[in-house]
Design an enzyme around this catalytic site. Structure first.
Site, short mmCIF file in Angstrom:
data_model
loop_
_atom_site.label_atom_id
_atom_site.label_comp_id
_atom_site.label_asym_id
_atom_site.label_seq_id
_atom_site.Cartn_x
_atom_site.Cartn_y
_atom_site.Cartn_z
N HIS A 179 12.25 -3.56 -0.63
CA HIS A 179 12.75 -3.08 0.66
C HIS A 179 13.98 -2.20 0.47
O HIS A 179 14.06 -1.10 1.03
CB HIS A 179 13.08 -4.26 1.58
CG HIS A 179 13.76 -3.87 2.86
ND1 HIS A 179 13.11 -3.16 3.85
CD2 HIS A 179 15.04 -4.05 3.28
CE1 HIS A 179 13.96 -2.94 4.85
NE2 HIS A 179 15.14 -3.46 4.53
N LYS A 187 21.23 -4.39 15.65
CA LYS A 187 20.68 -5.66 15.17
C LYS A 187 20.94 -6.84 16.11
O LYS A 187 20.15 -7.77 16.16
CB LYS A 187 21.33 -6.00 13.82
CG LYS A 187 21.05 -5.00 12.72
CD LYS A 187 19.67 -5.21 12.15
CE LYS A 187 19.46 -4.34 10.93
NZ LYS A 187 18.16 -4.61 10.31
MN MN Z 1 17.42 -7.97 8.52
#
Ligand code: MN
Length: 416
Positions: A134, A254
């Site tokens: 990632h 987030k």
């Molecule tokens: Mn995350």
């Protein structure tokens, strides 16, 4: 050998007698603790009230609470004794509950009759960034394919402090967040609903034993401080994130929501699925060295369901791809003396595997929107649209034995 129960458990079920997870449910608003066996919910408060936990030495009303924090804080000796006693009560040859119809009716509920809730009060939440694949994909897209990993990445389990208040349980819808974004060719930012809403396929661990401020937890002791794990969907608004993250990292892109599966699967249930981590090269500093395997073989899936009912599996990943283990994350988190508390949650970071079908976010799956995913209804997805439901599943399977997490399911609603 998988244990047999007098309760019916389908063979492909996540919740056989070897699992015995813990969660919080309610009927008519009364919250209390439960486990799940097959497709039955088991009211632990009712078992205690019936006197069937008398040998476990539990405080009165320990399960008659809104969260599992106090139960978890009793320590693994007690929580493991509780699991063992539940396994005994539901074994096929045990009649204590099976043959007592009135108590049995008090204890057992159908899943359709109950509502699940947050299993713990999360005091603090940390999100790591521990999948090499990632981090490499994101570094390749946004910086430089030749230097995709920043210089610290192979030496530090990189993380940031997230927001605990917006962690919600499976079934809770999320509204598309609004915020500031700035297009690459624009002079100034604009305000409005995020256009690049994404999921992140993650797992999180729940801290089961804290440490005093000023002390550290070693890699060897770390798993003793971890009660169990849940599936974790770390919702992310990529356009908000991109504009805000320099220099202090993730913030409003987030903290509008993260979704978790309702059942905490204990580390003891996961033990048979222990696995090796990817080789760590260069060698890590001594405080991060592992003397045994601290990774786990947990299969992960991400699925997009449209409002019309079509569904596409967009990712098949595995927790074992994690470069940094939970033990290393916890050792690193506390190496400076930071104190952890029971119920704290640490998420893994997006877990991507080596191939495109194992990437753990739409950012990677659609490669910044350049490779849209075709849906059965003829539409396509680069990111998540209003009305979509994102489902994540996780399970371990080995030698005919299966332990699963169930799922975390979240519908995306339009911006408010
Ligand atoms: Mn995350």
């Amino acid at each position: 050998m998988t244990k047999l129960s007098w309760l019916e458990i389908p063979s492909d079920n996540d919740f056989g007698l070897d699992n015995i997870p813990f969660g919080i449910f309610s009927v008519k608003g009364h919250k209390r603790a439960a486990t799940r066996i097959g497709d039955s919910l088991v009211d632990l408060n009712a078992i205690q009230k019936a006197g069937l936990f008398s040998d476990v030495n539990l405080p009165e009303d320990i399960f008659n609470q809104d969260t599992l924090n106090d139960f978890i804080a009793l320590g693994k000796a007690t929580t493991n004794r509780t699991r063992a006693r539940i396994q005994e009560l539901f074994s096929y040859d045990n009649g204590e509950l099976r043959d007592n119809e009135s108590e049995r009716l008090n204890v057992l509920w159908g899943l359709y009759e109950v509502e699940m809730h947050m299993p713990v009060k999360v005091g603090d939440y940390t999100d790591f960034y521990s999948s090499r694949e990632h981090a490499t994909n994101v570094g390749t897209m946004f910086r430089d394919p030749n230097n995709a990993l920043l210089p610290n990445w192979l030496h530090i389990p990189v993380g940031y402090h997230g927001r605990a208040s917006s962690i919600v349980v499976s079934g809770t819808p999320i509204h598309r967040p609004k915020g500031q974004t700035k297009a690459d060719d624009a002079e100034v930012p604009t305000y409005g609903p995020s256009r690049l809403l994404d999921f992140e396929l993650e797992m999180a661990f729940v801290v089961g034993k804290g440490n005093e401020l000023g002390t550290s937890i070693s890699v060897e002791d770390a798993e003793d401080h971890i009660f169990g794990m849940v599936i974790f969907n770390d919702w992310s608004a990529r356009d908000i994130q991109k504009w805000e993250y320099v220099p202090l990292g993730p913030f409003l892109g987030k903290n509008f929501g993260s979704s978790i599966s309702p059942w905490i699967i204990t580390m003891e249930a996961l033990e048979p699925f222990r696995a090796a981590s990817p080789k760590q090269e260069p060698a890590v500093l001594p405080y991060l060295e592992m003397k045994k395997d601290h990774n786990f073989d947990i299969k992960l899936q991400a699925i997009i369901e449209t409002e019309k009912g079509d569904s596409v599996t967009v990712s098949n990943s595995n927790f074992k791809y994690m470069y940094w283990s939970m033990a290393q994350q916890l050792a690193h988190h506390t190496v400076n003396g930071c104190n952890m508390n029971v119920g704290d949650m640490c998420a893994s970071g997006t877990i991507s595997g080596p191939t495109p079908d194992s990437y753990g976010s739409m950012l990677e799956i659609s490669w910044k929107g350049t490779k849209p995913v075709a849906m059965p209804d003829g539409t396509e997805r680069k990111f998540i649209l209003d009305g979509d439901t994102v489902v994540m599943k996780a399970f371990c399977e080995k030698d005919g034995k299966r332990i699963g997490f169930g799922e975390v399911r979240t519908k995306v609603l339009p911006a408010k």
